[in-house]
Design a protein around this motif. Structure first.
Motif, PDB file in Angstrom:
ATOM      1  N   LEU A  51      30.884   6.986 143.258  1.00 28.06           N
ATOM      2  CA  LEU A  51      30.168   7.584 142.125  1.00 28.06           C
ATOM      3  C   LEU A  51      29.656   6.503 141.187  1.00 28.06           C
ATOM      4  O   LEU A  51      28.502   6.529 140.747  1.00 28.06           O
ATOM      5  CB  LEU A  51      31.095   8.499 141.320  1.00 28.06           C
ATOM      6  N   ILE A  55      25.771   6.572 141.580  1.00 31.95           N
ATOM      7  CA  ILE A  55      25.222   7.377 140.478  1.00 31.95           C
ATOM      8  C   ILE A  55      25.346   6.600 139.167  1.00 31.95           C
ATOM      9  O   ILE A  55      24.411   6.507 138.393  1.00 31.95           O
ATOM     10  CB  ILE A  55      25.948   8.740 140.380  1.00 31.95           C
ATOM     11  N   GLU A  58      25.875   6.742 132.302  1.00 32.67           N
ATOM     12  CA  GLU A  58      24.904   6.514 131.235  1.00 32.67           C
ATOM     13  C   GLU A  58      25.676   5.977 130.041  1.00 32.67           C
ATOM     14  O   GLU A  58      26.532   6.667 129.479  1.00 32.67           O
ATOM     15  CB  GLU A  58      24.202   7.830 130.900  1.00 32.67           C
ATOM     16  N   PRO A 234      29.494  15.025 132.190  1.00 30.90           N
ATOM     17  CA  PRO A 234      29.693  14.055 133.265  1.00 30.90           C
ATOM     18  C   PRO A 234      29.043  12.685 133.011  1.00 30.90           C
ATOM     19  O   PRO A 234      27.878  12.623 132.614  1.00 30.90           O
ATOM     20  CB  PRO A 234      29.019  14.732 134.465  1.00 30.90           C
ATOM     21  N   LEU A 235      29.851  11.656 133.222  1.00 33.53           N
ATOM     22  CA  LEU A 235      29.368  10.281 133.441  1.00 33.53           C
ATOM     23  C   LEU A 235      28.530   9.706 132.307  1.00 33.53           C
ATOM     24  O   LEU A 235      27.497   9.089 132.537  1.00 33.53           O
ATOM     25  CB  LEU A 235      28.571  10.235 134.763  1.00 33.53           C
ATOM     26  N   LYS A 236      29.004   9.869 131.085  1.00 35.05           N
ATOM     27  CA  LYS A 236      28.224   9.427 129.941  1.00 35.05           C
ATOM     28  C   LYS A 236      29.183   8.879 128.887  1.00 35.05           C
ATOM     29  O   LYS A 236      30.234   9.471 128.639  1.00 35.05           O
ATOM     30  CB  LYS A 236      27.477  10.653 129.393  1.00 35.05           C
ATOM     31  N   GLY A 264      33.899  23.087 136.876  1.00 35.89           N
ATOM     32  CA  GLY A 264      33.011  24.256 136.820  1.00 35.89           C
ATOM     33  C   GLY A 264      32.003  24.179 135.692  1.00 35.89           C
ATOM     34  O   GLY A 264      31.084  24.984 135.626  1.00 35.89           O
ATOM     35  N   ALA A 265      32.187  23.202 134.771  1.00 37.77           N
ATOM     36  CA  ALA A 265      31.247  23.061 133.660  1.00 37.77           C
ATOM     37  C   ALA A 265      30.752  21.611 133.609  1.00 37.77           C
ATOM     38  O   ALA A 265      29.654  21.312 134.065  1.00 37.77           O
ATOM     39  CB  ALA A 265      31.912  23.461 132.343  1.00 37.77           C
ATOM     40  N   SER A 267      32.164  19.236 135.225  1.00 41.48           N
ATOM     41  CA  SER A 267      32.628  18.612 136.468  1.00 41.48           C
ATOM     42  C   SER A 267      32.482  19.603 137.610  1.00 41.48           C
ATOM     43  O   SER A 267      32.358  20.799 137.378  1.00 41.48           O
ATOM     44  CB  SER A 267      34.100  18.216 136.340  1.00 41.48           C
TER      45      SER A 267
ATOM     46  N   ALA B 416      32.780  16.471 146.431  1.00 35.76           N
ATOM     47  CA  ALA B 416      31.590  16.930 145.713  1.00 35.76           C
ATOM     48  C   ALA B 416      30.633  15.832 145.272  1.00 35.76           C
ATOM     49  O   ALA B 416      30.023  15.924 144.205  1.00 35.76           O
ATOM     50  CB  ALA B 416      32.026  17.758 144.488  1.00 35.76           C
ATOM     51  N   PHE B 417      30.467  14.805 146.087  1.00 30.02           N
ATOM     52  CA  PHE B 417      29.546  13.724 145.711  1.00 30.02           C
ATOM     53  C   PHE B 417      28.134  14.247 145.496  1.00 30.02           C
ATOM     54  O   PHE B 417      27.488  13.919 144.493  1.00 30.02           O
ATOM     55  CB  PHE B 417      29.556  12.625 146.785  1.00 30.02           C
ATOM     56  N   GLU B 418      27.666  15.091 146.425  1.00 26.87           N
ATOM     57  CA  GLU B 418      26.295  15.600 146.314  1.00 26.87           C
ATOM     58  C   GLU B 418      26.102  16.407 145.029  1.00 26.87           C
ATOM     59  O   GLU B 418      25.046  16.346 144.400  1.00 26.87           O
ATOM     60  CB  GLU B 418      25.908  16.450 147.542  1.00 26.87           C
ATOM     61  N   MET B 420      27.590  15.956 142.221  1.00 32.80           N
ATOM     62  CA  MET B 420      27.466  15.043 141.085  1.00 32.80           C
ATOM     63  C   MET B 420      26.123  14.322 141.108  1.00 32.80           C
ATOM     64  O   MET B 420      25.553  14.039 140.064  1.00 32.80           O
ATOM     65  CB  MET B 420      28.658  14.088 141.070  1.00 32.80           C
ATOM     66  N   GLN B 421      25.632  14.062 142.311  1.00 35.57           N
ATOM     67  CA  GLN B 421      24.308  13.458 142.424  1.00 35.57           C
ATOM     68  C   GLN B 421      23.250  14.435 141.899  1.00 35.57           C
ATOM     69  O   GLN B 421      22.325  14.040 141.202  1.00 35.57           O
ATOM     70  CB  GLN B 421      24.036  13.134 143.895  1.00 35.57           C
ATOM     71  N   GLY B 424      24.125  14.799 137.821  1.00 33.49           N
ATOM     72  CA  GLY B 424      23.896  13.531 137.127  1.00 33.49           C
ATOM     73  C   GLY B 424      24.525  13.458 135.753  1.00 33.49           C
ATOM     74  O   GLY B 424      25.013  14.456 135.215  1.00 33.49           O
ATOM     75  N   PRO B 425      24.490  12.261 135.133  1.00 34.02           N
ATOM     76  CA  PRO B 425      25.108  12.062 133.815  1.00 34.02           C
ATOM     77  C   PRO B 425      24.552  13.040 132.778  1.00 34.02           C
ATOM     78  O   PRO B 425      23.348  13.251 132.694  1.00 34.02           O
ATOM     79  CB  PRO B 425      24.740  10.621 133.476  1.00 34.02           C
ATOM     80  N   GLY B 426      25.471  13.637 132.021  1.00 28.33           N
ATOM     81  CA  GLY B 426      25.058  14.515 130.928  1.00 28.33           C
ATOM     82  C   GLY B 426      24.637  15.908 131.347  1.00 28.33           C
ATOM     83  O   GLY B 426      24.283  16.718 130.499  1.00 28.33           O
ATOM     84  N   GLY B 427      24.649  16.216 132.635  1.00 29.83           N
ATOM     85  CA  GLY B 427      24.199  17.527 133.098  1.00 29.83           C
ATOM     86  C   GLY B 427      25.301  18.576 133.058  1.00 29.83           C
ATOM     87  O   GLY B 427      26.340  18.387 132.429  1.00 29.83           O
ATOM     88  N   HIS B 428      25.026  19.694 133.707  1.00 28.64           N
ATOM     89  CA  HIS B 428      25.982  20.798 133.705  1.00 28.64           C
ATOM     90  C   HIS B 428      26.096  21.371 135.110  1.00 28.64           C
ATOM     91  O   HIS B 428      25.104  21.530 135.801  1.00 28.64           O
ATOM     92  CB  HIS B 428      25.538  21.885 132.718  1.00 28.64           C
ATOM     93  N   PHE B 429      27.341  21.705 135.508  1.00 23.60           N
ATOM     94  CA  PHE B 429      27.592  22.114 136.895  1.00 23.60           C
ATOM     95  C   PHE B 429      27.471  23.616 137.135  1.00 23.60           C
ATOM     96  O   PHE B 429      27.604  24.066 138.268  1.00 23.60           O
ATOM     97  CB  PHE B 429      28.980  21.618 137.350  1.00 23.60           C
ATOM     98  N   PHE B 430      27.265  24.399 136.069  1.00 18.73           N
ATOM     99  CA  PHE B 430      27.234  25.858 136.255  1.00 18.73           C
ATOM    100  C   PHE B 430      26.230  26.286 137.323  1.00 18.73           C
ATOM    101  O   PHE B 430      26.520  27.132 138.154  1.00 18.73           O
ATOM    102  CB  PHE B 430      26.896  26.572 134.942  1.00 18.73           C
ATOM    103  N   HIS B 434      26.671  23.589 144.729  1.00 17.68           N
ATOM    104  CA  HIS B 434      28.102  23.441 145.050  1.00 17.68           C
ATOM    105  C   HIS B 434      28.940  24.451 144.274  1.00 17.68           C
ATOM    106  O   HIS B 434      29.906  25.012 144.811  1.00 17.68           O
ATOM    107  CB  HIS B 434      28.501  21.988 144.698  1.00 17.68           C
TER     108      HIS B 434
END
Lengths: 508, 508
Positions: A51, A55, A58, A234-236, A264-265, A267, B416-418, B420-421, B424-430, B434
């Motif tokens: 990761l 990726i 940031e 994530p990742l910031k 789920g949010a 991550s 879950a690498f894909e 997270m790809q 990305g940073p700062g995003g949301h998984f809802f 996946h």
């Protein structure tokens, strides 16, 4: 007999408050539970390195980005994205100390972090305060001070947790000074400072320097505060946290690197994925700290929980949380870094849900080999509220766990053959010599539990545990004694705060 | 997609009641926690053999005493004292089976005892019933039946626990028949019978023979009920329990041998001493069962707790209890005998104390490698009361533990690498693919916990967990469906009960 009498006296409370355990270090002698196989730990480790390599994170804080670039990370300035070669991470985290100590104003309350020691910190960061009498209200200075007094009074709590409730009645940009001054005055335990911006860290260190009469060099050698840095999952990494991290590392004060990975949010919806992300973020921040100052004390923070998929609400003390905490302990041990976790609940009331979610948290973190339990006492509503009754509920649960961790003695005297010979089949042990000699210290004595029978309990008001907790915190506040502080030191601290407030408000 | 839809449908409750887990076996994959060293386990083992050899047990039941004498024990008829050569105990306990199965009326609900399986039994034996609406009252037939209906309805409960509350409105000498008939009619789960006297055991076996359409020989090969035999601690076996033990062993039905060793009252004030006594009593009863019928299924029962030394009141879910349960698991494993323990509390209300004492019990017994948790759901007031709300509180805690024991999956898809790809940073998984693919079954879904935020929770009545439990058991009762029973079988059972009542009341 004289020794027995002395011991009996020692059990009496030092002040007139409720009966409770004395302040003391807790050692966890259990080998930690493993949730993952060694191969699975490696899988998560490698997934997190991937990761960070592919990726990346940031990093919004310019200085941090600059330091990472200088250390060999690949930086894209346009997107602020930083990618880490796995070898860079692996090499940099090698300088992390496996354990360290934290000074308290009362040296008898100094703390060991790591090395089998278990620290219970009070809740830190809530926006609201709550008790049964006054209900829920925005955090304020008076509640903050009362709560710190209780943190001082409850002996099983080792550390103040970074401000029990935000004093929202004071100006936002200088209220950290009011908190620090209250923490120094009202408790002689170690307390946590705020990482939100470099200047808040600097103020903590300057005030500790005055309070302890030590130079910053001395404080660097013997840290006296700790803070939590959360990545913006994530990742910031945002600017204030980046500043705080750098300032703490430079000053030699420890930081618990704690990604806020809600599965789920922020991550992936799978716990393994959330753990891979947590691990990536934690390792990146830990590597940054070691780039700022090799050997700076840090902790591996685990906070992975999940959301309710129907509503998006965060859930705490869940089976997923328990598993994630045990797995996080395994990851922290892989790197030989002290491990921080939390005592959490999503409940809105000090009710059975608060108690069983707390129990899930405490058992899983402690059996998982945690070294610092943040929010160990007082956390309610997913951390939005500092509850006065929850503080007492948690104090009882922490006392139970501390007593549980004391080893069971198996020797001739404890195996009690003679006592059984004396009593015989069908007899009673109350009057046996073996019992009388151990009468006073035989068993755990509760702070909150009521073991009376139904009739006696009913006759005295049939109060629930939460109602009894209400009476206990009031009794504790009534018997609170402020720990003495040299008036000259107090004056110097007050002058510092006054000067800094002027400076801060002048630049508004 | 079709598979996902099917799985989603499977998650729907079978009837219209509250959402809950399905009935299912629980496996505990964790290596049990060790509280004692191997040497300490041997010390307790040898101390207990010494107790049995030098002090012995008072065996009030003539037949048991005769059997023990014939097997080589030293018997003093004047004092009814039986002393056991260590070799006799060691030799006799060798025939105990390491695991066995228990039939239920619904074969899908058959149970494995031992062998890594974990069984949750409802509370058995309380004298009182309690709920929030009606308060505490003496146990009665209506409450008993409603409680059995709930035991049937709550899927996480594997077994009825031996009568949830004594139906004190029915004649004492025949009310076991009313309980057995209700247990057979109202639930298709396995249920526990009463050991209090041989005739109560015989009635259970006869009625099971009718209900299952099996001969006593078939039942001996495939046991269909279980009971608890308590020694009268210290070191005494009374007549009804002796009768019950012999009748069960002869019929091939399993008995959990459970000394009632309350440290400081019926046992030494030291936990090691209480454990030595527990072990002595358990081994003596287990040896007796194997003398009656070699290979008879039995369990090693651990119930060691302590009293409040200031009042003499029994305390449960204490640190001492937790340690004793973990140590008891080690002793049971030394003999390779399935281990029974309990989910206990001394609280008089369904409050935070009930929840944290229950949590101490569940975590320590499960981490200690228990196979059967008796009183897993519903126990209140040190076992005096069956609480309707506590049943629901415990059901939630059992569901939490069951979910916790499900392994964490670590593989490519879960890492879950894909995802997270994609995010990305700062995003949301809802909205991530996946997440959507796993939306419906990602996390534990609670029966009792309320994860809504403070505002939504307040707006809908600000109900505590205990108040919500009250609504849940009522909803379960409303949606309860009696499991079908062949009318001819029902009639035969009714005739048996009528005939036996006549016989019993004629001999009064």
């Amino acid at each position: 007999m004289a020794r027995e009498a002395t011991r009996r006296r020692e059990r009496r409370p030092t002040s007139s408050g409720p009966r409770q355990m004395r302040f003391g270090a807790v050692r966890n002698r259990y080998p930690p539970i493993a949730m993952l196989s060694a191969d699975e730990v490696e899988s998560i480790h490698h997934a997190s390195l991937r990761l960070l390599a592919e990726i990346g994170m940031e990093v919004m804080h310019d200085e941090s980005r600059g330091l990472l670039k200088a250390a060999g990370a690949e930086v894209d300035e346009a997107t602020q994205r930083v990618r880490f070669d796995p070898a860079l991470i692996e090499e940099r985290i090698r300088t992390v100390p496996a354990s360290f100590t934290l000074q308290a104003r009362d040296p008898a309350k100094n703390l060991t972090v790591g090395d089998g020691s278990l620290i219970f910190a009070a809740t830190g960061g809530p926006a609201f305060a709550h008790d049964l009498d006054r209900g829920r209200r925005p955090g304020n200075y008076q509640d903050m001070c009362d709560y710190i007094r209780l943190v001082q009074s409850v002996n099983v709590i080792h550390q103040e947790g970074g401000c029990p409730c935000e004093p929202t009645d004071l100006p936002a940009d200088s209220r950290h000074l009011d908190f620090y001054l209250a923490a120094i005055r009202l408790t002689d335990k170690n307390w946590q400072c705020w990482a939100l911006g470099g200047y808040r860290v600097e103020d903590a260190i300057e005030m500790l320097s005055i309070a302890l009469g030590q130079t910053r060099e001395q404080l660097r050698a013997n840290p006296a505060t700790l803070t939590i840095v959360n990545s913006n999952s994530p990742l910031k990494l945002d600017v204030p946290m980046g500043e705080g991290l750098c300032a703490m590392a430079r000053a030699g004060q420890p930081v618990a690197m704690t990604p806020f990975t809600l599965s789920g949010a922020m991550s992936p919806v799978t716990i393994a994925g959330a753990l891979a992300q947590q691990n990536a973020e934690a390792l990146a921040l830990i590597a940054l700290s070691q780039i700022v100052a090799p050997g700076a004390p840090v902790m591996y923070g685990g906070f992975t929980s999940n959301v309710d998929m129907r509503t998006g609400a965060p859930a705490f003390g869940t089976p997923e949380y328990a598993k994630a905490q045990i797995a996080s302990g395994q990851l922290a041990r892989r790197y030989n870094i002290p491990y921080r976790s939390s005592n959490v609940t999503a409940s809105n009331a000090v009710d059975v849900q608060a108690a069983y979610e707390g129990g899930m948290s405490l058992w899983s973190t402690i059996m998982g080999g945690v070294h610092l339990i943040e929010h160990a006492a007082g956390w309610l509503e997913g951390g939005l509220t500092a509850s006065f009754e929850k503080l007492i509920l948690d104090a009882e649960m922490l006392q139970l766990m501390r007593s549980f961790l004391e080893p069971l003695k198996v020797d001739e005297a404890n195996l009690a053959f003679e006592a059984m010979q004396e009593v015989g089949p069908g007899g009673h042990f109350f009057g046996a010599q073996h019992t009388l000699a151990r009468f006073d210290h035989a068993f755990y004595e509760p702070l909150l539990s009521d073991w009376r029978n139904f009739e006696n309990w009913s006759d005295s008001g049939a109060r629930t545990g939460t109602e009894r907790a209400n009476a206990i915190w009031k009794e504790l506040l009534k018997s609170y004694e402020q720990p003495p502080l040299d008036p000259a030191v107090d004056e110097a601290l007050e002058a510092y705060v006054a000067r800094r407030k002027e400076e801060i408000h002048a630049t508004r």
